[in-house]
Design a protein around this motif. Structure first.
Motif, mmCIF file in Angstrom:
data_model
loop_
_atom_site.group_PDB
_atom_site.id
_atom_site.type_symbol
_atom_site.label_atom_id
_atom_site.label_comp_id
_atom_site.label_asym_id
_atom_site.label_seq_id
_atom_site.Cartn_x
_atom_site.Cartn_y
_atom_site.Cartn_z
ATOM 1 N N GLY A 122 -11.155 89.206 41.009
ATOM 2 C CA GLY A 122 -9.710 89.165 41.194
ATOM 3 C C GLY A 122 -9.263 89.569 42.583
ATOM 4 N N ASN A 123 -10.083 90.378 43.307
ATOM 5 C CA ASN A 123 -9.654 90.737 44.665
ATOM 6 C C ASN A 123 -10.574 90.176 45.752
ATOM 7 O OD1 ASN A 123 -11.840 92.543 45.165
ATOM 8 N ND2 ASN A 123 -10.708 94.285 44.380
ATOM 9 N N ALA A 176 -11.836 91.934 31.919
ATOM 10 C CA ALA A 176 -13.286 91.799 32.061
ATOM 11 C C ALA A 176 -13.782 90.486 31.451
ATOM 12 C CB ALA A 176 -13.989 92.986 31.406
ATOM 13 N N LEU A 177 -13.241 90.127 30.281
ATOM 14 C CA LEU A 177 -13.644 88.872 29.643
ATOM 15 C C LEU A 177 -13.241 87.670 30.501
ATOM 16 C CD1 LEU A 177 -12.673 89.679 25.949
ATOM 17 C CD2 LEU A 177 -14.991 89.316 26.811
ATOM 18 N N ARG A 178 -12.068 87.729 31.091
ATOM 19 C CA ARG A 178 -11.614 86.638 31.944
ATOM 20 C C ARG A 178 -12.527 86.484 33.160
ATOM 21 N NH1 ARG A 178 -5.527 86.796 34.195
ATOM 22 N NH2 ARG A 178 -5.128 86.494 31.952
ATOM 23 N N GLU A 179 -12.873 87.593 33.768
ATOM 24 C CA GLU A 179 -13.699 87.511 34.973
ATOM 25 C C GLU A 179 -15.142 87.148 34.635
ATOM 26 O OE1 GLU A 179 -12.984 91.005 37.306
ATOM 27 O OE2 GLU A 179 -10.983 90.308 37.841
ATOM 28 N N ALA A 180 -15.625 87.611 33.480
ATOM 29 C CA ALA A 180 -16.968 87.224 33.051
ATOM 30 C C ALA A 180 -17.052 85.722 32.822
ATOM 31 C CB ALA A 180 -17.350 87.975 31.781
ATOM 32 N N VAL A 182 -15.651 83.449 34.505
ATOM 33 C CA VAL A 182 -15.833 82.772 35.793
ATOM 34 C C VAL A 182 -17.320 82.615 36.103
ATOM 35 C CG1 VAL A 182 -15.466 82.959 38.283
ATOM 36 C CG2 VAL A 182 -13.626 83.589 36.693
ATOM 37 N N PHE A 183 -18.082 83.664 35.884
ATOM 38 C CA PHE A 183 -19.515 83.606 36.164
ATOM 39 C C PHE A 183 -20.233 82.699 35.178
ATOM 40 C CE2 PHE A 183 -18.117 87.581 38.081
ATOM 41 C CZ PHE A 183 -18.662 87.452 39.354
ATOM 42 N N ASP A 184 -19.758 82.696 33.945
ATOM 43 C CA ASP A 184 -20.344 81.800 32.947
ATOM 44 C C ASP A 184 -20.138 80.342 33.357
ATOM 45 O OD1 ASP A 184 -21.660 81.436 30.366
ATOM 46 O OD2 ASP A 184 -19.740 80.637 29.696
ATOM 47 N N GLU A 185 -18.948 80.027 33.841
ATOM 48 C CA GLU A 185 -18.667 78.666 34.299
ATOM 49 C C GLU A 185 -19.505 78.292 35.514
ATOM 50 O OE1 GLU A 185 -14.507 78.839 35.007
ATOM 51 O OE2 GLU A 185 -13.990 79.081 32.875
#
Length: 370
Positions: A122-123, A176-180, A182-185
């Motif tokens: 996010g940052n 945390a789920l949202r940012e995780a 991103v890595f999954d994608e």
């Protein structure tokens, strides 16, 4: 491992280290809970000469001997990134670069043997910048820790928390789920998540929620926990609650105190929760008016040295003969005093009586026989 940990749903396993001479450590799955701490000073002076590097490496070795598995460094600028590369080349401990805002710092650190990058997507900026870090981590075999705290929630989630629609703990979990995702994608699964609040209850709630929804290993800790006493209390409560549920693959006790105290506290919590065994155990009395031996002084002199020993023993440090060999009879070795003399005992039986000035030397002699 502890039975509760064995019964918990398994997380993925994330590997850090392994490049160059760096030890490879597994986080998650059924692997032991690891201990982390954070370097508390700037590291750019390493670039000015070898003395600063040698001093840091000596300190790293001391932290390793106390039980530290992973060490994190703040990397606020390119000079610090260059310094961290030099440090990583000179130690086998897996090192983590803590990056905010500038993704280029992460890319630079990954030119060396840095084992893990701690970022908050996010940052970091655009998705392309996050993807650049991920691709470099893939090439280097490095891991990433997503770090989320109550001060870094996305605006939409922060608004919902402020409006009372969701709790701050739910906000941490959702972030945390949202940012995780991103890595999954991006097809990257060597990810660890941390969600930290300064509240014990929020820390427990956020990590419990996340563990029920996702199999990513969790790094647990209470952020800004406070000075030594308050921080130890908060961390003990939070870790005990989470570890008893099988939640937490790696831990850091955050204190306004030395890294050594962070490691020692984590080590003791893991021992008392059944997550670690072996090593030196120190028991000592609080001292009172019967005081015949300087318990506090002895413990201060010997604590780190004792805890760094590769021995599975109990050491008792008692203030007087009332609670000396008797109450300390379970100890493999102990020390107490009375009437100007110091007594060394083993399994409750006095083996040496010496003058106070000789106490440390004689204790060391007897300790070496165990």
């Amino acid at each position: 491992m502890h039975d509760i940990q064995d019964a918990a749903p398994l997380t993925k396993t994330v590997y850090i280290g392994g490049a160059g001479n760096t030890r490879r450590i597994a986080i998650g799955g059924r692997h032991p809970v690891t201990i982390q701490t954070m370097w508390k000073e700037g590291i750019a002076p390493v670039l000015a000469g070898s003395d600063a590097l040698s001093s840091i490496i000596r300190k790293i070795h001391e932290l390793q001997s106390l039980g530290c598995d992973i060490l994190r460094f703040a990397v606020p600028d390119m000079a610090s990134a260059d310094a961290l590369i030099q440090i990583a080349d000179a130690t086998d401990m897996p090192l983590v670069a803590d990056i905010h805002f500038d993704y280029r710092l992460a890319l630079r650190c990954l030119e060396g043997n840095v084992a893990k990058i701690r970022i908050n997507p996010g940052n970091i900026g655009s998705r392309e910048k996050t993807a650049a870090v991920v691709n470099r981590c893939k090439d280097k075999g490095a891991a990433i820790r997503i770090g989320v705290n109550t001060g870094s929630l996305p605006q939409d989630i922060a608004r919902r928390v402020f409006a009372g629609e969701i709790s701050r703990a739910q906000g941490l979990c959702d972030t945390a789920l949202r940012e995780a995702a991103v890595f999954d994608e991006l097809g990257f699964d060597q990810v660890v998540v941390s969600m930290k609040a300064s509240s014990v209850a929020e820390t427990i709630e956020a990590n419990t929620l996340f563990a029920s929804k996702c199999d990513i290993p969790l790094h647990i800790g209470v952020t800004e926990a406070g000075p030594l006493i308050g921080g130890v209390v908060k961390s003990t409560l939070a870790f005990s609650a989470l570890l008893s549920r099988g939640i937490g693959a790696t831990v850091r006790v955050s204190l306004s105190a030395s890294p050594e105290n962070e490691v020692i506290t984590a080590r003791e919590i893991l021992r008392e929760t059944g997550m670690r065994s072996g090593g030196v155990r120190i028991v000592s009395c609080p001292r009172c008016g019967r005081d015949g031996f300087d318990v506090h002084g002895f413990v201060n002199r010997w604590q780190n040295k004792l805890l760094s020993l590769d021995k599975d023993i109990t050491v008792a440090v008692m203030g007087c003969v009332v609670n000396g060999p008797g109450e300390g009879k379970h100890a493999d070795i102990g020390i107490t005093g009375a009437n100007g003399k110091v007594m060394i005992f083993k399994h409750g039986k006095i083996v040496r009586t010496v003058a106070q000035k000789d106490a440390d030397n004689v204790f060391e002699e007897e300790l070496s026989t165990l």
